[in-house]
Write an enzyme that holds these catalytic residues in place. Structure first.
Site, PDB file in Angstrom:
ATOM      1  CE  LYS A  95      -4.184  -1.880   0.268  1.00  0.00           C
ATOM      2  NZ  LYS A  95      -5.222  -1.718  -0.761  1.00  0.00           N
ATOM      3  CD  GLU A 117     -10.826   3.264   0.804  1.00  0.00           C
ATOM      4  OE1 GLU A 117      -9.983   2.497   0.283  1.00  0.00           O
ATOM      5  OE2 GLU A 117     -10.957   4.452   0.467  1.00  0.00           O
ATOM      6  CB  SER A 385       0.177  -8.016  -1.222  1.00  0.00           C
ATOM      7  OG  SER A 385      -0.756  -8.818  -0.514  1.00  0.00           O
TER       8      SER A 385
END
Length: 401
Positions: A95, A117, A385
């Site tokens: 991210k 969010e 990830s």
């Protein structure tokens, strides 16, 4: 397969084939168009590119390495399993790749607040980190259910200085957090920016987040080829909204020899509504959160309740480019159940000493399930990830360890 299927995408209106676009009110369309113009202009400047490259190298710690899971591969027999180690990034997941880009864009645009969010909290932590770095106030919306599941990430967000807003309406999970964040953004789109956490939402966000995340696949393709003199036969990533998967897949779309696999959350039952979040496996074309995409719907045509043991994957929609790639057959979308995912979480932890995020464990589960059926000279490259620090308490309680 021709290059024209995949490049350039999206078109000027933000569509990937039949999916994407800007399905928003007129006043919000202007705000989206302003962001699109700023993104196209600012991100091409040397100043922006140099700053992002410097931060990727010295702050995030790129490039992330590829690790060969020798013990796991030997145990399973068959194909060799490799991990693209996005879990080693600063903040513990992929991210940070797009959050740095979005925070820098907000700074260059002169925005006064960044709104977002988060599901599992990885996007929230990464964005709070990036906003602290560039000095912009940050407001994160998170479902109450996810707040209770992901306590370590909640603590990190508070320490990093973001204003964390609990969301209690609906199922109190990711979709509801998106709804509340959009409501806040609509109060002042001129001065606020909504930093969407995946390749979803109205144009330009699906393309913007993909572009920032594409560093994963670009690195991985070059790294694997340099080391092995070939491309991996299989490239695998988990899929919720789809950012880590698009980040990995984009570099391989033109490589016909590479089998691309997106693994959705099968939850506890693919046949029971509300017990999975396998949008591309069980959904149909529709619209959600300002985009045309595949959607899981109930009998009344509303977004269906969804579920996954991984908070970052429980979303009833999917990125529009994933929807397109399903229709043209370029990506093979499958699913992994909660049980397979939890088993993969424990197996990777105990055989290789790597604790994966539950989201990433869906992709690991596919690799564990599939490797024994493939020749030993084939390679499965998994996008790991994120790391599983945030999930450990939940897993311990779930498995009774």
């Amino acid at each position: 397969m021709t290059a024209s299927k995949f490049a350039p995408m999206p078109n000027a209106e933000g569509y990937f084939g039949a999916y994407g676009g800007q399905l928003v009110p007129p006043h919000l369309k202007k705000a989206m168009d302003d962001i699109a113009v700023a993104y196209e202009t600012i991100t091409k400047t040397k100043e922006f590119q140099d700053e992002l490259a410097e931060l990727n190298a010295t702050y995030t710690g790129r490039p992330s390495p590829i690790f060969h899971c020798r013990r796991l591969s030997d145990k399973l027999g068959g194909a060799q399993i490799y991990l693209k180690r996005e879990d080693l990034n600063h903040t513990g997941a992929h991210k940070i790749n797009h959050c740095l880009g979005e925070a820098l864009l907000a700074k260059f645009m002169g925005k006064t607040k960044v709104i977002a969010e988060t599901g599992a909290g990885q996007h929230g932590v990464a964005l709070a980190t990036a906003c602290a770095l560039v000095g912009i106030p940050c407001e994160i919306y998170m479902g109450q259910v996810d707040i209770e599941k992901e306590a370590p990430n909640v603590t990190k967000m508070k320490i990093l200085g973001c204003n964390l807003i609990p969301v209690t309406r609906g199922q109190a999970t990711l979709k509801d957090a998106v709804d509340d964040a959009f409501d806040e953004y609509l109060k002042d789109p001129e001065n606020f920016i909504y930093a969407i956490g995946s390749v979803v939402g109205p144009h330009p966000f699906p393309a913007m987040v993909r572009d920032f995340q594409s560093v994963i696949g670009k690195e991985a393709r070059q790294q694997f080829q340099d080391k092995h003199g070939k491309l991996p036969e299989h490239v695998v990533a988990c899929v919720g909204g789809g950012s880590n998967a698009m980040g990995m897949f984009t570099a391989f779309l033109e490589d016909d020899s590479v089998h691309l696999v997106g693994v959705e959350p099968g939850g506890t039952s693919l046949e029971e509504e509300g017990q999975h979040a396998a949008t591309l496996t069980k959904g149909k074309p529709g619209a959600l959160h300002g985009m045309a995409c595949y959607v899981l719907e109930d009998k009344d045509g509303n977004p269906s309740p969804v579920y996954s043991c991984a908070s970052g994957l429980d979303y009833p929609g999917i990125g529009p480019q994933h929807s397109y790639l399903k229709d043209v057959g370029r990506v093979d979308y499958q699913s992994a159940s909660d049980k397979e995912t939890l088993d993969a979480f424990m197996e990777l932890s105990r055989v290789e000493g790597i604790i994966p995020a539950l989201e990433s464990s869906h992709a690991v589960a596919w690799a564990i399930r599939t490797a024994p059926t493939l020749p030993k000279d084939e390679a499965i490259l998994v996008n790991l990830s994120g790391r599983g620090d945030k999930d450990t308490d939940y897993v311990i309680a779930k498995l009774g360890l």
